[in-house]
Design an enzyme around this catalytic site. Structure first.
Site, PDB file in Angstrom:
ATOM      1  N   CYS A  22       0.628  -1.488   0.138  1.00 26.36           N
ATOM      2  CA  CYS A  22       0.124   0.163  -0.182  1.00 26.36           C
ATOM      3  C   CYS A  22       0.899   1.474   0.426  1.00 26.36           C
ATOM      4  CB  CYS A  22      -0.982   0.004   1.551  1.00 26.36           C
ATOM      5  SG  CYS A  22      -1.618  -1.226   1.855  1.00 26.36           S
TER       6      CYS A  22
ATOM      7  N   ARG B 189       6.178 -10.898   6.225  1.00 27.04           N
ATOM      8  CA  ARG B 189       5.418 -10.545   7.783  1.00 27.04           C
ATOM      9  C   ARG B 189       5.696 -11.701   8.556  1.00 27.04           C
ATOM     10  NH1 ARG B 189      -1.215  -9.814   5.393  1.00 27.04           N
ATOM     11  NH2 ARG B 189      -0.429  -7.897   4.072  1.00 27.04           N
TER      12      ARG B 189
ATOM     13  N   GLN C 206       1.523 -11.160  -3.544  1.00 27.00           N
ATOM     14  CA  GLN C 206      -0.315 -10.517  -3.631  1.00 27.00           C
ATOM     15  C   GLN C 206      -0.429 -10.547  -4.692  1.00 27.00           C
ATOM     16  OE1 GLN C 206      -0.920  -8.457  -0.385  1.00 27.00           O
ATOM     17  NE2 GLN C 206      -2.330  -9.953   0.501  1.00 27.00           N
TER      18      GLN C 206
ATOM     19  N   ASP D 277      -1.824  -8.130  -6.458  1.00 28.75           N
ATOM     20  CA  ASP D 277      -2.211  -6.767  -5.269  1.00 28.75           C
ATOM     21  C   ASP D 277      -2.724  -5.397  -6.262  1.00 28.75           C
ATOM     22  OD1 ASP D 277      -2.407  -5.594  -3.108  1.00 28.75           O
ATOM     23  OD2 ASP D 277      -0.817  -6.042  -1.938  1.00 28.75           O
TER      24      ASP D 277
ATOM     25  N   HIS E   3      -4.002  -0.919  -5.929  1.00 34.44           N
ATOM     26  CA  HIS E   3      -4.203  -0.026  -5.554  1.00 34.44           C
ATOM     27  C   HIS E   3      -5.011   0.829  -6.090  1.00 34.44           C
ATOM     28  CE1 HIS E   3      -1.714  -1.942  -2.691  1.00 34.44           C
ATOM     29  NE2 HIS E   3      -2.618  -2.186  -1.884  1.00 34.44           N
TER      30      HIS E   3
ATOM     31  N   LYS F 244     -13.342  -3.034   4.685  1.00 36.41           N
ATOM     32  CA  LYS F 244     -13.302  -4.027   3.774  1.00 36.41           C
ATOM     33  C   LYS F 244     -14.564  -5.210   3.553  1.00 36.41           C
ATOM     34  CE  LYS F 244     -10.929  -7.480   6.988  1.00 36.41           C
ATOM     35  NZ  LYS F 244      -9.609  -8.454   7.006  1.00 36.41           N
TER      36      LYS F 244
ATOM     37  N   HIS G  65      -7.973  -0.843  -2.045  1.00 38.75           N
ATOM     38  CA  HIS G  65      -7.209  -1.719  -1.777  1.00 38.75           C
ATOM     39  C   HIS G  65      -7.495  -3.404  -2.718  1.00 38.75           C
ATOM     40  CE1 HIS G  65      -4.572  -0.173   1.025  1.00 38.75           C
ATOM     41  NE2 HIS G  65      -5.419   1.091   0.626  1.00 38.75           N
TER      42      HIS G  65
END
Length: 627
Positions: free
Chosen positions: A316, A345, A363, A365, A367, A448, A494
Site C-alpha cells: 500500500c 510478515r 499477492q 495486489d 491499489h 473491507k 485495495h
C-alpha cells in the site's frame, strides 16, 4: 424447548468433555490436574497434567472408561458458589483455582456435578443425565502437547482431542471426509509433485522448485491477462523502506510486531579494542539510545546513527508514493496499480502451516485511486473480475463485509460513509441478506469486503478482499485537480483476488488433489518415445508444443516405456504421449490421459495440438478426450 443443530452439538460435545475428564481421574487417580475442556468444530478437547505420558495404546482404555461412565446414567446438577467456596472445592486443582481467582469480583461462579464424585468449573449448559449421551458417537482423535493458557513459560499439558458426532453414521462420514482431506494435504502433495519445499534457514519462506514455479508463473500470467482487460497497469517498488514511510502510513503503530526490521548504518566507527557484546537490531518504535558494542575490527555505533529500514509487509504505502510523484487530474482517474512484489510478515513459529501461513509471499495486489463518485462502478468491476477468476477454478464464493475495528484510524463520519457505500454495493449485487457482516473486523484504515471461496470438500477459504480506504490518501497528502479546478483527495481501493499466491496455491492443490486443469499443470504433456529411433519425432512434437507455450517434457532415456509412463503419471501430467513406429509413420500420437485407464491410439498430431491450444486459451477445467 427444542435445540437447533448447533446448540445440540455444542451441548453434547461440551458434556463429553466432562465425561473425558472424569474418565481420566478414574483411570489415573486424584492427582490428575484437569485444566480446560471446550467443545470445538468436530468434537472437544481437554487439557491435563497427568502422572504418565499418553500414547495411542491408551486410546481404547480411555474410550471404554467413558462409555462405562455414560452407561451409569448419572444426573448432572448445576450449583452456584461463592468465590471462597469454589476455591475450597478446587483446593487441589491448581488450574481451576487460577481460573477462579482471575474471574471478575461480580462473576457468577457455577459448577457442574456428574454423579456424586466428579465436579467441574463450568458455565454450561450440559445434559441433564448421562443417558442423553448413549447414542452419541465419539473417538479419540489425537494427543498433543499444550501450554497452560498458551504461554510457553507455563505448565506443559497433554491435550486429548475427541471426535464427537450425534451418531455412528455421522462420525463415519466425518472420518471418511477427514481421510479425503489428508489425501489432499498440500504439504504432502507439494512434496510428491516436486512443487515446493521449506528449509530451516528460512522458516515459513517457501523454495519454489522448477515444477512449482512453472505453475506459479501460470497463475501470474492468468492474473495479468485478466487485469489487462480491465485497464490495470503493473508497477514494482522497493522491498525495503525507511521507517519514515511506515510512520506516515500508520503501519509502524499498528503492524510493527509483524514486520522484519533491517538496520541501516550511518556514522561507522572502527573499534580498536576487543569489545564484547551482542549486536542488537532495533525492533521497537522508540529505537532507544543503547550503545551496541561488538568485537574489535568491526564497528561501534549507537541507535542515533541507525536509519531503521523494514521489509514491506504490504504494498500500500509504495503505491501511494507512486501516485504522488506528480500532479493528478480527475481525467486520469481511476488509476489502477497492480503489483506482485515479494512481501514479508513475521509470524510465530507455531502459526506457520505449509503454504497456508508463511512469512514470505506475493499477492495479486492492486491499489486503485478513484473519485468518490467512481467507487460503486469500480467495485462492481472488481467483483466481476472475482466472478471470472473463481469460475475459472470451478469454485463458488460468498461475500462478507467487515466494519470499523477498535484500533481504527481517522474520523468516524468518514468510516460511516465508507461502510454505507460498501453495504449498498453488496446489496445491489447479492440482495438484502445476501452477505454477512463482521462487526469490528475491518482494517485499521477502512472497511473491507472479503470473498470466501468454497473448495471441493466444502471448506471455506478467505482469498479475495476489497478494502475501501479514506485514510492513507489523507496521510500521504494525495490530491487531484477536479473539473472545477479545485483540489480534492482521491479514495483508494485495495484489492486482491487470489490473495496470497502461496496460500491460494495451497488451496488449489487440495481442491484439485494435485490433478490441475490443463492450463495450470506444471507440466502439461509428457512425451515417451518407445525406442531411440523415435526420439527425433518426439523432439519435433516437443518443439511444436513449446512454440505454442505448452509446457512439455520428453524422456530420451533408455528406460522401459512403462517406467517412463509411470513417472509422468506420478506427476499427474494431464497427457502422456506414447510414440512408436506407427505414430511416427502416420504423424500421430497415442495418448494416456490422466484419470483414464484407456489409451487413445493414433490421434492425428495436428488434432492433438489444436486441442492443447484450445484448452490453454479457454483455461478449461476439463481435459478433452475427443480429438
Amino acid at each position: 424447548m427444542a435445540l437447533d443443530k448447533q446448540e445440540f452439538l455444542e451441548r453434547y460435545r461440551h458434556s463429553l468433555a466432562h465425561i473425558l475428564a472424569k474418565a481420566m481421574v478414574e483411570l489415573y487417580g486424584p492427582e490428575v490436574q484437569y485444566a480446560i475442556g471446550p467443545q470445538i468444530e468436530d468434537g472437544c478437547y481437554y487439557d491435563f497434567a497427568l502422572p504418565k505420558s499418553l500414547s495411542e495404546e491408551d486410546f481404547k482404555t480411555i474410550e471404554d472408561k467413558m462409555r462405562e461412565i455414560i452407561k451409569r446414567r448419572e444426573d448432572w446438577t448445576r450449583e452456584e458458589l461463592s468465590r471462597e467456596a469454589a476455591l475450597a472445592l478446587f483446593d487441589k486443582q491448581k488450574f481451576k483455582k487460577e481460573l477462579i481467582q482471575d474471574l471478575p469480583a461480580d462473576e457468577v461462579i457455577s459448577i457442574y456435578r456428574t454423579g456424586d464424585d466428579f465436579v467441574d468449573l463450568c458455565r454450561g449448559p450440559h445434559v441433564e443425565n448421562s443417558q442423553e449421551l448413549m447414542n452419541v458417537a465419539f473417538q479419540i482423535k489425537s494427543i498433543s502437547g499444550a501450554y497452560w493458557r498458551g504461554d510457553e513459560h507455563r505448565d506443559q499439558l497433554q491435550r486429548v482431542y475427541l471426535f464427537a458426532y450425534p451418531d455412528k453414521i455421522a462420525l463415519k462420514e466425518h472420518l471418511k471426509w477427514l481421510q479425503e482431506a489428508q489425501e489432499r494435504d498440500h504439504k504432502k502433495l507439494g512434496s510428491q509433485l516436486d512443487l515446493f519445499m521449506f528449509d530451516e534457514t528460512a522458516p515459513g519462506m517457501p523454495y519454489w522448485l522448477p515444477r512449482g514455479w512453472k505453475m506459479y508463473q501460470a497463475l501470474l500470467a492468468y492474473s495479468r491477462s485478466v487485469q489487462a482487460k480491465h485497464g490495470y497497469t503493473e508497477i514494482s517498488a522497493p522491498l525495503i523502506n525507511n521507517k519514515k514511510l511506515w510512520l506516515i502510513s500508520g503501519h509502524w503503530a499498528h503492524y510493527i510486531n509483524n514486520m522484519f526490521m533491517v538496520p541501516g548504518i550511518s556514522g561507522w566507527l572502527k573499534a580498536d579494542a576487543d569489545l564484547s557484546g551482542v549486536l542488537e537490531h532495533p525492533t521497537d518504535a522508540s529505537l532507544g539510545e543503547k550503545i551496541v558494542k561488538i568485537q574489535a575490527g568491526s564497528v561501534i555505533y549507537n541507535r542515533e546513527n541507525i536509519d531503521t529500514m523494514a521489509a514491506k509487509p504490504m504494498n500500500c504505502p509504495n503505491a501511494m508514493i507512486t501516485y504522488k510523484r506528480r500532479n493528478r487530474s480527475y481525467k486520469e482517474l481511476p488509476i489502477r496499480y497492480s503489483e506482485y512484489d515479494v512481501l514479508h510478515r513475521k509470524e510465530k513459529s507455531g502459526q506457520m502451516n505449509g503454504l497456508f501461513r508463511v512469512q514470505e509471499f506475493r499477492q495479486d495486489d492492486d491499489h486503485t485511486f478513484v473519485m468518490e463518485s467512481q467507487i460503486e462502478a469500480e467495485i462492481a468491476d472488481i467483483i466481476s473480475i472475482a466472478d471470472e477468476v473463481y469460475k475459472t477454478f470451478g469454485v463458488t464464493y460468498r461475500a462478507e463485509l467487515s466494519t470499523r475495528p477498535d484500533d481504527f484510524m481517522g474520523d468516524i463520519e468518514v468510516w460511516d460513509r465508507a461502510e454505507a457505500a460498501l453495504k449498498k454495493i453488496l446489496t445491489d449485487k447479492y440482495g438484502e441478506g445476501g452477505f454477512e457482516i463482521n462487526e469490528g473486523d475491518g482494517a485499521f484504515y477502512g472497511p473491507k469486503i472479503d470473498l470466501q471461496i468454497k473448495d471441493a470438500l466444502g471448506r471455506e477459504w478467505q482469498c479475495g478482499t476489497i478494502q475501501l480506504d479514506f485514510q492513507l490518501p489523507h496521510n500521504f497528502g494525495l490530491t487531484y485537480q477536479t473539473a472545477e479546478g479545485s483540489t480534492a483527495m482521491p479514495v483508494v481501493i485495495h484489492r486482491a483476488i487470489y490473495g496470497s499466491l502461496e496460500r491460494f496455491i495451497g488451496i488449489i492443490i487440495e481442491n484439485f488433489k494435485g490433478s490441475f486443469p490443463f492450463w495450470l499443470s506444471p507440466e502439461q504433456v509428457g512425451i515417451v518415445p518407445i525406442r531411440e529411433e523415435h526420439n527425433d519425432y518426439g523432439k519435433k512434437i516437443y518443439e511444436a508444443l513449446s512454440d505454442m507455450g505448452i509446457r512439455a517434457e520428453i524422456d530420451y532415456s533408455d528406460k522401459n516405456m512403462k517406467e517412463k509412463i509411470k513417472t509422468y503419471k506420478n506427476y499427474k501430467n494431464p497427457y502422456i504421449l506414447v510414440l512408436g513406429d506407427k505414430e511416427m509413420e502416420e504423424k500421430a500420437v497415442s495418448i494416456n490421459m490422466r484419470g483414464s485407464n484407456k489409451q487413445i491410439n493414433n490421434v492425428p498430431l495436428d488434432a492433438f495440438l489444436k486441442a492443447c491450444e484450445r484448452m490453454q486459451k479457454e483455461h478449461s477445467l476439463e481435459l478433452m478426450d475427443e480429438f
